[in-house]
Design a protein around this motif. Sequence first.
Motif, PDB file in Angstrom:
ATOM      1  N   ASP A  74       0.765  -1.172  -0.097  1.00 43.36           N
ATOM      2  CA  ASP A  74       0.162   0.069  -0.046  1.00 43.36           C
ATOM      3  C   ASP A  74       0.961   1.173   0.160  1.00 43.36           C
ATOM      4  OD1 ASP A  74      -2.190  -1.663   0.081  1.00 43.36           O
ATOM      5  OD2 ASP A  74      -2.412  -1.661   2.388  1.00 43.36           O
ATOM      6  N   GLY A  75       0.288   2.358  -0.572  1.00 41.97           N
ATOM      7  CA  GLY A  75       1.039   3.345  -0.730  1.00 41.97           C
ATOM      8  C   GLY A  75       1.381   4.114   0.867  1.00 41.97           C
ATOM      9  N   MET A  76       0.648   4.090   1.540  1.00 42.62           N
ATOM     10  CA  MET A  76       0.942   4.662   3.045  1.00 42.62           C
ATOM     11  C   MET A  76       2.217   3.673   3.489  1.00 42.62           C
ATOM     12  SD  MET A  76       0.586   6.783   5.446  1.00 42.62           S
ATOM     13  CE  MET A  76      -1.090   7.573   5.055  1.00 42.62           C
ATOM     14  N   ASP A  77       2.115   2.419   3.483  1.00 41.62           N
ATOM     15  CA  ASP A  77       3.110   1.421   3.996  1.00 41.62           C
ATOM     16  C   ASP A  77       4.654   1.779   3.159  1.00 41.62           C
ATOM     17  OD1 ASP A  77       1.536   0.319   5.789  1.00 41.62           O
ATOM     18  OD2 ASP A  77       1.298  -1.487   4.291  1.00 41.62           O
ATOM     19  N   ALA A  78       4.649   2.035   2.006  1.00 43.51           N
ATOM     20  CA  ALA A  78       5.702   2.450   1.256  1.00 43.51           C
ATOM     21  C   ALA A  78       6.371   3.859   1.751  1.00 43.51           C
ATOM     22  CB  ALA A  78       5.555   2.439  -0.368  1.00 43.51           C
ATOM     23  N   ALA A  79       5.315   4.777   1.888  1.00 42.29           N
ATOM     24  CA  ALA A  79       6.010   6.056   2.524  1.00 42.29           C
ATOM     25  C   ALA A  79       6.444   5.951   3.880  1.00 42.29           C
ATOM     26  CB  ALA A  79       4.802   6.969   2.489  1.00 42.29           C
ATOM     27  N   LEU A  80       5.728   5.246   4.704  1.00 47.71           N
ATOM     28  CA  LEU A  80       6.398   5.130   5.937  1.00 47.71           C
ATOM     29  C   LEU A  80       7.723   4.329   6.136  1.00 47.71           C
ATOM     30  CD1 LEU A  80       3.029   4.147   7.920  1.00 47.71           C
ATOM     31  CD2 LEU A  80       4.477   6.388   8.071  1.00 47.71           C
ATOM     32  N   PHE A  81       7.813   3.235   5.183  1.00 41.34           N
ATOM     33  CA  PHE A  81       8.975   2.424   5.122  1.00 41.34           C
ATOM     34  C   PHE A  81      10.267   3.380   4.468  1.00 41.34           C
ATOM     35  CE2 PHE A  81      11.826   0.083   2.189  1.00 41.34           C
ATOM     36  CZ  PHE A  81      12.376  -0.871   3.137  1.00 41.34           C
ATOM     37  N   ILE A  82       9.932   4.239   3.565  1.00 41.64           N
ATOM     38  CA  ILE A  82      11.046   5.243   3.279  1.00 41.64           C
ATOM     39  C   ILE A  82      11.240   6.080   4.216  1.00 41.64           C
ATOM     40  CG2 ILE A  82      11.790   6.894   1.625  1.00 41.64           C
ATOM     41  CD1 ILE A  82      11.945   4.080   0.643  1.00 41.64           C
ATOM     42  N   GLN A  83      10.345   6.756   4.940  1.00 46.97           N
ATOM     43  CA  GLN A  83      10.466   7.545   5.991  1.00 46.97           C
ATOM     44  C   GLN A  83      11.300   7.038   7.211  1.00 46.97           C
ATOM     45  OE1 GLN A  83      10.131  10.949   6.047  1.00 46.97           O
ATOM     46  NE2 GLN A  83       8.806  10.994   4.222  1.00 46.97           N
ATOM     47  N   ALA A  84      11.101   5.860   7.392  1.00 45.47           N
ATOM     48  CA  ALA A  84      11.989   4.870   8.575  1.00 45.47           C
ATOM     49  C   ALA A  84      13.412   4.695   7.966  1.00 45.47           C
ATOM     50  CB  ALA A  84      11.535   3.559   8.724  1.00 45.47           C
ATOM     51  N   ILE A  85      13.646   4.637   6.668  1.00 44.99           N
ATOM     52  CA  ILE A  85      15.020   4.845   6.316  1.00 44.99           C
ATOM     53  C   ILE A  85      15.550   5.957   6.527  1.00 44.99           C
ATOM     54  CG2 ILE A  85      16.555   4.446   4.099  1.00 44.99           C
ATOM     55  CD1 ILE A  85      14.620   2.186   3.296  1.00 44.99           C
ATOM     56  N   ARG A  86      15.122   7.208   6.086  1.00 45.38           N
ATOM     57  CA  ARG A  86      15.318   8.458   6.441  1.00 45.38           C
ATOM     58  C   ARG A  86      15.935   8.727   7.679  1.00 45.38           C
ATOM     59  NH1 ARG A  86      11.767  14.039   5.420  1.00 45.38           N
ATOM     60  NH2 ARG A  86      13.127  15.369   6.188  1.00 45.38           N
ATOM     61  N   GLY A  87      14.984   8.288   8.631  1.00 43.34           N
ATOM     62  CA  GLY A  87      15.181   8.533  10.034  1.00 43.34           C
ATOM     63  C   GLY A  87      16.539   7.975  10.448  1.00 43.34           C
ATOM     64  N   LEU A  88      16.437   6.734  10.079  1.00 42.57           N
ATOM     65  CA  LEU A  88      17.803   5.904  10.336  1.00 42.57           C
ATOM     66  C   LEU A  88      19.211   6.619   9.757  1.00 42.57           C
ATOM     67  CD1 LEU A  88      16.346   2.353   9.885  1.00 42.57           C
ATOM     68  CD2 LEU A  88      17.177   3.342  12.072  1.00 42.57           C
ATOM     69  N   LEU A  89      19.191   7.016   8.482  1.00 44.61           N
ATOM     70  CA  LEU A  89      20.326   7.632   8.167  1.00 44.61           C
ATOM     71  C   LEU A  89      20.586   9.006   8.512  1.00 44.61           C
ATOM     72  CD1 LEU A  89      19.956   6.393   4.108  1.00 44.61           C
ATOM     73  CD2 LEU A  89      21.532   5.632   5.884  1.00 44.61           C
ATOM     74  N   GLU A  90      19.653   9.636   9.037  1.00 45.53           N
ATOM     75  CA  GLU A  90      19.729  11.175   9.293  1.00 45.53           C
ATOM     76  C   GLU A  90      20.264  10.994  10.789  1.00 45.53           C
ATOM     77  OE1 GLU A  90      17.064  13.750   6.547  1.00 45.53           O
ATOM     78  OE2 GLU A  90      16.118  13.443   8.578  1.00 45.53           O
ATOM     79  N   GLN A  91      19.867   9.945  11.455  1.00 46.58           N
ATOM     80  CA  GLN A  91      20.495   9.571  13.062  1.00 46.58           C
ATOM     81  C   GLN A  91      21.130   8.431  13.093  1.00 46.58           C
ATOM     82  OE1 GLN A  91      20.377  11.960  15.575  1.00 46.58           O
ATOM     83  NE2 GLN A  91      18.946  13.493  14.214  1.00 46.58           N
ATOM     84  N   PRO A  92      22.295   8.338  12.155  1.00 42.97           N
ATOM     85  CA  PRO A  92      23.017   7.344  11.902  1.00 42.97           C
ATOM     86  C   PRO A  92      23.451   6.292  13.227  1.00 42.97           C
ATOM     87  CG  PRO A  92      24.575   8.830  11.592  1.00 42.97           C
ATOM     88  CD  PRO A  92      23.242   9.451  12.019  1.00 42.97           C
ATOM     89  N   ALA A  93      23.284   6.903  14.284  1.00 46.01           N
ATOM     90  CA  ALA A  93      23.425   6.104  15.589  1.00 46.01           C
ATOM     91  C   ALA A  93      22.443   5.118  15.943  1.00 46.01           C
ATOM     92  CB  ALA A  93      23.722   6.946  16.935  1.00 46.01           C
ATOM     93  N   SER A  94      21.322   5.501  15.323  1.00 51.38           N
ATOM     94  CA  SER A  94      20.122   4.416  15.473  1.00 51.38           C
ATOM     95  C   SER A  94      20.333   3.220  14.697  1.00 51.38           C
ATOM     96  CB  SER A  94      18.837   5.294  15.108  1.00 51.38           C
ATOM     97  OG  SER A  94      18.870   5.638  13.890  1.00 51.38           O
ATOM     98  N   LEU A  95      21.143   3.230  13.675  1.00 51.01           N
ATOM     99  CA  LEU A  95      21.493   2.108  12.911  1.00 51.01           C
ATOM    100  C   LEU A  95      22.067   0.665  13.818  1.00 51.01           C
ATOM    101  CD1 LEU A  95      23.073   3.757   9.597  1.00 51.01           C
ATOM    102  CD2 LEU A  95      20.745   2.712   9.852  1.00 51.01           C
ATOM    103  N   PHE A  96      22.500   1.252  14.823  1.00 49.38           N
ATOM    104  CA  PHE A  96      23.195   0.196  15.466  1.00 49.38           C
ATOM    105  C   PHE A  96      22.695   0.114  17.223  1.00 49.38           C
ATOM    106  CE2 PHE A  96      26.036   2.779  12.801  1.00 49.38           C
ATOM    107  CZ  PHE A  96      26.486   1.745  11.933  1.00 49.38           C
ATOM    108  N   VAL A  97      21.553   0.647  17.201  1.00 49.28           N
ATOM    109  CA  VAL A  97      20.809   0.428  18.462  1.00 49.28           C
ATOM    110  C   VAL A  97      19.716  -0.908  18.286  1.00 49.28           C
ATOM    111  CG1 VAL A  97      19.097   1.547  20.266  1.00 49.28           C
ATOM    112  CG2 VAL A  97      21.046   2.952  19.078  1.00 49.28           C
ATOM    113  N   GLU A  98      20.053  -1.704  19.288  1.00 49.61           N
ATOM    114  CA  GLU A  98      18.976  -3.079  19.367  1.00 49.61           C
ATOM    115  C   GLU A  98      18.033  -2.982  20.392  1.00 49.61           C
ATOM    116  OE1 GLU A  98      19.100  -5.091  16.800  1.00 49.61           O
ATOM    117  OE2 GLU A  98      21.049  -4.394  15.902  1.00 49.61           O
TER     118      GLU A  98
END
Length: 429
Positions: A405-429
Amino acid sequence: MGTHVIKMPDIGEGIAEVELAQWHVKVGDLVVEDQVLADVMTDKAMVDIPSPVHGKVLSLGGQPGEVMAVGSILISIEVEGAGNLKASDQLVKEPAPIKEAAPAAVAPKVEAAPVLESKPVAACRPAPQAPVARDADERPLASPAVRKHALDLGIQLRLVQGSGPAGRILHEDLDTYLAQGTQNARSGSTPSGYAERHDEEQIPVIGMRRKIAQRMQEATQRAAHFSYVEEIDVTAVEELRAHLNEKHGATRGKLTLLPFLVRALVVALRDFPQINARYDDEAQVITRHGAVHVGVATQSDVGLMVPVVRHAEARSLWDSAAEIARLATAARSGKAARDELSGSTITLTSLGALGGIVSTPVLNLPEVAIVGVNKIVERPMVIKGQVVIRKMMNLSSSFDHRVVDGMDAALFIQAIRGLLEQPASLFVE
């Protein structure tokens, strides 16, 4: 003397027929054991067919672009001794020697070096000869790079004597042609930047180019594509990358942005399992995968290939970087194994510095998502009321609307955006 018949081998995986992509020899050539005779194309990869014997080529069993059944006669070679020609083979009509067809758009391969022994060996490369004239409709053998070089130099390839295998024209043949002077130069008809041109070139769509065309057409016809583009501030992740390269680059290897993107995909997909999926539209079954097998679209001399980084969810940044580099090298050199080019669950595609501002990547069926990376540019941005220079990059991604669904696609890309803009979150488990 006897005849050794080489049949189209069984490539495996239940494949009953393959496409003959390119010959590396012609009738009359002397060949040595392990020398590559031909390239054949399966649904997944290009495969070399080497010679098991020394000898002289008697006949070729097909034209480039022809689909041949497994077990059909590929090539006949005259050898010392009795050979392996059986009565059953003799019942199969040997094809007449064929005229060398136009080459597929694939990279030339390095042939095995001649073995110094008393058996027949590959003929030594002849010294370049004076310019020759071919028929106007005859297309000489040359790689795409050589054709472009000749075009840039204003050289008509049909006038150049090739010194490579099967008369293939090499870069050094162009240099020799220019050094010796050409018929065009003597007649004063060398093309200039403002001269009218009426030449044209027909390129058969065979081999890897045919497979790419078929897959792209199938993807656009079967899937319901839609694209979503988002702008990402990659200043922080680029600073982290530079820091890690400065501290660990000498011992662990340099990191590009791709391993960070792979890591962002892995983390974001935890919340969006419907995107890490494959859709069998004939069986009407969606398979969601726990493992993240990331296909990394790679441009090679034979066309676009997608080697697969398997189990990206279990890899560190440097492990991903090393695997991406290994697979890219294998794909560009034509050495990637079939299982390294299949089985991806989501694909990452990037044109690097040529990535442009926006793109509309085509899905790699049966996957339901592909993430496209555009180039990084520095731009003035307003942050907390202040104009600052930031490194910005767009993600241009496509999805299969039958599954995502379009909403899921947008939220998925926004999640990637948040991870790359705050790269420390890439490694927080």
